[in-house]
Scaffold this motif. Structure first.
Motif, PDB file in Angstrom:
ATOM      1  N   GLY A 194       0.819  -1.217   0.000  1.00  0.00           N
ATOM      2  CA  GLY A 194       0.000   0.000   0.000  1.00  0.00           C
ATOM      3  C   GLY A 194       0.853   1.267   0.000  1.00  0.00           C
ATOM      4  N   PRO A 195       0.209   2.428   0.198  1.00  0.00           N
ATOM      5  CA  PRO A 195       0.914   3.701   0.026  1.00  0.00           C
ATOM      6  C   PRO A 195       1.979   3.983   1.087  1.00  0.00           C
ATOM      7  CG  PRO A 195      -1.457   4.025   0.410  1.00  0.00           C
ATOM      8  CD  PRO A 195      -1.210   2.570   0.487  1.00  0.00           C
ATOM      9  N   ILE A 196       2.964   4.779   0.677  1.00  0.00           N
ATOM     10  CA  ILE A 196       4.062   5.182   1.573  1.00  0.00           C
ATOM     11  C   ILE A 196       3.669   6.479   2.280  1.00  0.00           C
ATOM     12  CG2 ILE A 196       6.478   5.958   1.615  1.00  0.00           C
ATOM     13  CD1 ILE A 196       6.751   4.232  -1.054  1.00  0.00           C
ATOM     14  N   GLN A 197       3.936   6.518   3.574  1.00  0.00           N
ATOM     15  CA  GLN A 197       3.614   7.750   4.319  1.00  0.00           C
ATOM     16  C   GLN A 197       4.810   8.690   4.438  1.00  0.00           C
ATOM     17  OE1 GLN A 197       1.249   7.475   7.974  1.00  0.00           O
ATOM     18  NE2 GLN A 197       2.877   8.694   8.924  1.00  0.00           N
ATOM     19  N   SER A 198       5.998   8.112   4.688  1.00  0.00           N
ATOM     20  CA  SER A 198       7.157   9.009   4.842  1.00  0.00           C
ATOM     21  C   SER A 198       8.435   8.247   4.546  1.00  0.00           C
ATOM     22  CB  SER A 198       7.210   9.578   6.257  1.00  0.00           C
ATOM     23  OG  SER A 198       7.469   8.548   7.180  1.00  0.00           O
ATOM     24  N   VAL A 199       9.494   9.022   4.277  1.00  0.00           N
ATOM     25  CA  VAL A 199      10.786   8.403   3.958  1.00  0.00           C
ATOM     26  C   VAL A 199      11.919   9.225   4.561  1.00  0.00           C
ATOM     27  CG1 VAL A 199      10.946   9.593   1.706  1.00  0.00           C
ATOM     28  CG2 VAL A 199      12.261   7.512   2.082  1.00  0.00           C
ATOM     29  N   PHE A 200      12.916   8.490   5.057  1.00  0.00           N
ATOM     30  CA  PHE A 200      14.195   9.110   5.419  1.00  0.00           C
ATOM     31  C   PHE A 200      15.235   8.492   4.497  1.00  0.00           C
ATOM     32  CE2 PHE A 200      18.239   9.528   7.470  1.00  0.00           C
ATOM     33  CZ  PHE A 200      18.216  10.850   7.875  1.00  0.00           C
ATOM     34  N   ALA A 201      15.974   9.331   3.783  1.00  0.00           N
ATOM     35  CA  ALA A 201      16.836   8.807   2.717  1.00  0.00           C
ATOM     36  C   ALA A 201      18.264   9.323   2.805  1.00  0.00           C
ATOM     37  CB  ALA A 201      16.254   9.222   1.356  1.00  0.00           C
ATOM     38  N   ASP A 202      19.177   8.451   2.446  1.00  0.00           N
ATOM     39  CA  ASP A 202      20.567   8.852   2.249  1.00  0.00           C
ATOM     40  C   ASP A 202      20.980   8.335   0.871  1.00  0.00           C
ATOM     41  OD1 ASP A 202      22.775  10.170   3.048  1.00  0.00           O
ATOM     42  OD2 ASP A 202      23.243   8.862   4.745  1.00  0.00           O
ATOM     43  N   VAL A 203      21.620   9.169   0.076  1.00  0.00           N
ATOM     44  CA  VAL A 203      22.061   8.736  -1.253  1.00  0.00           C
ATOM     45  C   VAL A 203      23.525   9.131  -1.444  1.00  0.00           C
ATOM     46  CG1 VAL A 203      19.745   8.963  -2.243  1.00  0.00           C
ATOM     47  CG2 VAL A 203      21.355  10.854  -2.469  1.00  0.00           C
ATOM     48  N   ALA A 204      24.231   8.401  -2.306  1.00  0.00           N
ATOM     49  CA  ALA A 204      25.648   8.711  -2.545  1.00  0.00           C
ATOM     50  C   ALA A 204      26.052   8.229  -3.933  1.00  0.00           C
ATOM     51  CB  ALA A 204      26.517   8.016  -1.491  1.00  0.00           C
ATOM     52  N   THR A 205      27.115   8.863  -4.468  1.00  0.00           N
ATOM     53  CA  THR A 205      27.689   8.418  -5.750  1.00  0.00           C
ATOM     54  C   THR A 205      29.024   7.768  -5.419  1.00  0.00           C
ATOM     55  OG1 THR A 205      26.649  10.343  -6.754  1.00  0.00           O
ATOM     56  CG2 THR A 205      28.286   9.175  -8.086  1.00  0.00           C
ATOM     57  N   ARG A 206      29.073   6.434  -5.464  1.00  0.00           N
ATOM     58  CA  ARG A 206      30.255   5.726  -4.973  1.00  0.00           C
ATOM     59  C   ARG A 206      30.802   4.698  -5.966  1.00  0.00           C
ATOM     60  NH1 ARG A 206      31.759   5.984  -0.142  1.00  0.00           N
ATOM     61  NH2 ARG A 206      32.393   3.812   0.123  1.00  0.00           N
ATOM     62  N   VAL A 207      30.066   4.466  -7.073  1.00  0.00           N
ATOM     63  CA  VAL A 207      30.452   3.359  -7.960  1.00  0.00           C
ATOM     64  C   VAL A 207      31.082   3.892  -9.243  1.00  0.00           C
ATOM     65  CG1 VAL A 207      29.666   1.282  -9.144  1.00  0.00           C
ATOM     66  CG2 VAL A 207      28.491   2.033  -7.051  1.00  0.00           C
ATOM     67  N   ASN A 208      30.360   4.815  -9.912  1.00  0.00           N
ATOM     68  CA  ASN A 208      30.824   5.342 -11.198  1.00  0.00           C
ATOM     69  C   ASN A 208      31.061   6.847 -11.100  1.00  0.00           C
ATOM     70  OD1 ASN A 208      30.702   3.160 -13.404  1.00  0.00           O
ATOM     71  ND2 ASN A 208      28.780   2.845 -12.300  1.00  0.00           N
ATOM     72  N   ALA A 209      31.849   7.365 -12.056  1.00  0.00           N
ATOM     73  CA  ALA A 209      32.106   8.817 -12.082  1.00  0.00           C
ATOM     74  C   ALA A 209      30.956   9.495 -12.823  1.00  0.00           C
ATOM     75  CB  ALA A 209      33.439   9.080 -12.773  1.00  0.00           C
ATOM     76  N   ILE A 210      29.816   9.639 -12.148  1.00  0.00           N
ATOM     77  CA  ILE A 210      28.611  10.219 -12.760  1.00  0.00           C
ATOM     78  C   ILE A 210      28.080  11.327 -11.856  1.00  0.00           C
ATOM     79  CG2 ILE A 210      27.917   8.173 -14.068  1.00  0.00           C
ATOM     80  CD1 ILE A 210      26.080   7.391 -11.744  1.00  0.00           C
ATOM     81  N   GLU A 211      27.138  12.130 -12.401  1.00  0.00           N
ATOM     82  CA  GLU A 211      26.606  13.248 -11.607  1.00  0.00           C
ATOM     83  C   GLU A 211      25.574  12.796 -10.573  1.00  0.00           C
ATOM     84  OE1 GLU A 211      26.650  16.378 -15.383  1.00  0.00           O
ATOM     85  OE2 GLU A 211      24.783  16.016 -14.330  1.00  0.00           O
ATOM     86  N   VAL A 212      24.863  11.725 -10.904  1.00  0.00           N
ATOM     87  CA  VAL A 212      23.699  11.335 -10.101  1.00  0.00           C
ATOM     88  C   VAL A 212      24.078  10.188  -9.151  1.00  0.00           C
ATOM     89  CG1 VAL A 212      22.063  12.080 -11.844  1.00  0.00           C
ATOM     90  CG2 VAL A 212      22.992   9.762 -11.944  1.00  0.00           C
ATOM     91  N   GLU A 213      23.190   9.891  -8.183  1.00  0.00           N
ATOM     92  CA  GLU A 213      23.525   8.863  -7.172  1.00  0.00           C
ATOM     93  C   GLU A 213      23.511   7.450  -7.757  1.00  0.00           C
ATOM     94  OE1 GLU A 213      20.458  10.144  -7.388  1.00  0.00           O
ATOM     95  OE2 GLU A 213      19.271   8.323  -7.497  1.00  0.00           O
ATOM     96  N   ASP A 214      24.388   6.587  -7.206  1.00  0.00           N
ATOM     97  CA  ASP A 214      24.335   5.177  -7.597  1.00  0.00           C
ATOM     98  C   ASP A 214      24.242   4.251  -6.383  1.00  0.00           C
ATOM     99  OD1 ASP A 214      27.015   5.344  -6.791  1.00  0.00           O
ATOM    100  OD2 ASP A 214      27.794   5.337  -8.850  1.00  0.00           O
ATOM    101  N   CYS A 215      24.061   4.832  -5.198  1.00  0.00           N
ATOM    102  CA  CYS A 215      23.795   4.051  -3.987  1.00  0.00           C
ATOM    103  C   CYS A 215      22.727   4.792  -3.191  1.00  0.00           C
ATOM    104  CB  CYS A 215      25.040   3.941  -3.096  1.00  0.00           C
ATOM    105  SG  CYS A 215      26.381   2.982  -3.817  1.00  0.00           S
ATOM    106  N   ALA A 216      21.851   4.049  -2.526  1.00  0.00           N
ATOM    107  CA  ALA A 216      20.825   4.690  -1.696  1.00  0.00           C
ATOM    108  C   ALA A 216      20.425   3.766  -0.558  1.00  0.00           C
ATOM    109  CB  ALA A 216      19.595   5.040  -2.543  1.00  0.00           C
TER     110      ALA A 216
END
Ligand SMILES: NC(=O)c1ccc[n+]([C@@H]2O[C@H](COP(=O)([O-])OP(=O)(O)OC[C@H]3O[C@@H](n4cnc5c(N)ncnc54)[C@H](O)[C@@H]3O)[C@@H](O)[C@H]2O)c1
Length: 353
Positions: A194-216
């Motif tokens: 069912g639906p999500i009420q809230s989220v706590f998130a951490d993201v990081a770019t650790r695998v490739n040399a890219i602008e966007v995150e590749d781990c979360a």
């Protein structure tokens, strides 16, 4: 308009897998055209179904023989292509992410209403035998309330994958692993819990040399009160997707097939006083479901024939974009973010940094 519906696939990358999905349903769909700026790429897909090749999207929209336009273009092109296709009087199927802002999803919902044409966002993980078993157990009241779940999207993507110009950039892909990869498992989560009420998130770019995150790493609370953790990386040794759901009366574990989790053998284990024999009987009563894209397309055909019960709804795509918006908002503020995201939220118009 009657089946078989005539389809044009626009974009011949993942469009090739769509083509195979339609071909498994010959009574429901005929692939008329494969459109891609790269005619050679289009030809490779077209020759599998005998479709014609076209490089000009506008010509496809003006073809009166086409009923459905299936958009498989890079994410930054979805909004304009979908709007144009709806306004040209076609039904539209669109690859994920439907759009890259909630505002644009709301705009497309309005255009679909104005034009009276259907717009189907793609989430093919929902379709297959294991997810059919899961839904049947929920519908039969054999699960009890949802308690907790863990999700893993542990895939491998390297510099060759990111050599395609639009990938890995904010301007092209418009997001990282939570938008391009884990979006599927999070849709499947809402399908089951069912639906999500809230989220706590951490993201990081650790695998490739890219602008966007590749781990979360995410911690979610569902509207039901259930708790969920989700772990995503594009730096795993091999591709696996895994889901485990604990309901009060049933524990559910997937195998680890990366792209078609519902094709794997899931285990459904009752917890007393819930009854294993009833669970087994429910599971054994369903022996076939079209998997992945063909299951999704079958649901689209049913919806076009008036039965909306199994199609992915526009609200589902909007909900997935709300989660992505909330993840970026949380990761940037180090704060828990509550859904739904309102029209006054600073990231309602988009999450690009
Ligand atoms: N559902 C899934 O499991 C899944 C898997 C992969 C990709 N996707 C999504 O599908 C979309 C496409 O991804 P992809 O990996 O196939 O990308 P891709 O880059 O491999 O293919 C996109 C194709 O679109 C063509 N194209 C670009 N502009 C065009 C235009 N104006 N007219 C006609 N053709 C044009 C390109 O030439 C290219 O061949 C993305 O949104 C991606 O997120 C979904």
């Amino acid at each position: 308009m009657i089946a078989p519906y005539k389809v044009a696939i626009v974009g011949a990358g993942i469009g090739g897998e769509h083509s195979d999905g339609y071909s498994a349903l010959p009574n429901l769909f005929r692939i008329k055209t494969i459109c891609d700026l790269n005619a050679d790429r289009a030809r490779l897909v077209a020759e599998r179904s005998g479709a014609k090749v076209e490089i000009d999207f506008d010509k496809v929209l003006n073809d009166p023989k086409i009923d459905i336009i299936d958009i498989c273009l890079p994410p930054m092109l979805h909004y304009q292509a979908v709007e144009k296709a709806l306004r040209s009087g076609k039904h539209v199927i669109c690859e994920k992410p439907l759009t890259t802002s909630i505002a644009n999803a709301d705009r497309l919902i309005k255009v679909a209403l104005e034009t009276g044409k259907r717009l189907f966002p793609i989430f093919q993980y929902r379709y297959g035998l294991a997810t059919s078993h899961m839904r049947a157990l929920i519908d039969a009241g054999l699960t009890g309330k949802p308690l907790i779940a863990t999700l893993e999207t542990h895939w491998s993507r390297d510099s060759v994958y990111y050599s395609v110009d639009w990938r890995g950039t904010w301007a092209g892909e418009q997001g990282g692993a939570i938008l391009g990869h884990a979006i599927h498992i999070h849709d499947l989560l809402t399908f089951i819990f069912g639906p999500i009420q809230s989220v706590f998130a951490d993201v990081a770019t650790r695998v490739n040399a890219i602008e966007v995150e590749d781990c979360a790493a995410l911690s979610m609370r569902m509207r039901s009160g259930a708790l969920v953790t989700s772990s995503t990386t594009l730096g795993a040794a091999k591709d696996t997707s895994r889901l485990k759901f604990c309901f009060e009366g049933l524990t559910v574990e997937s195998e680890n097939l990366p792209y078609k989790p519902a094709d794997g053998q899931w285990t459904f284990t009752a917890r007393a006083p819930y009854d294993q024999s009833k669970v087994d009987a429910c599971v054994n009563s369903i022996t076939f479901a079209h998997p992945s894209f063909s299951g999704f397309f079958e649901a689209v055909a049913k919806a076009l024939q008036g039965d909306d019960s199994s199609a992915v709804r526009l609200e589902d795509a909007k909900q997935s974009l709300e989660l992505i918006t909330a993840i970026y908002a949380s990761a940037r503020s180090s704060m828990r973010v509550t859904l739904p995201i309102s029209t006054t939220h600073p990231l309602y118009d988009g999450w690009l940094p």
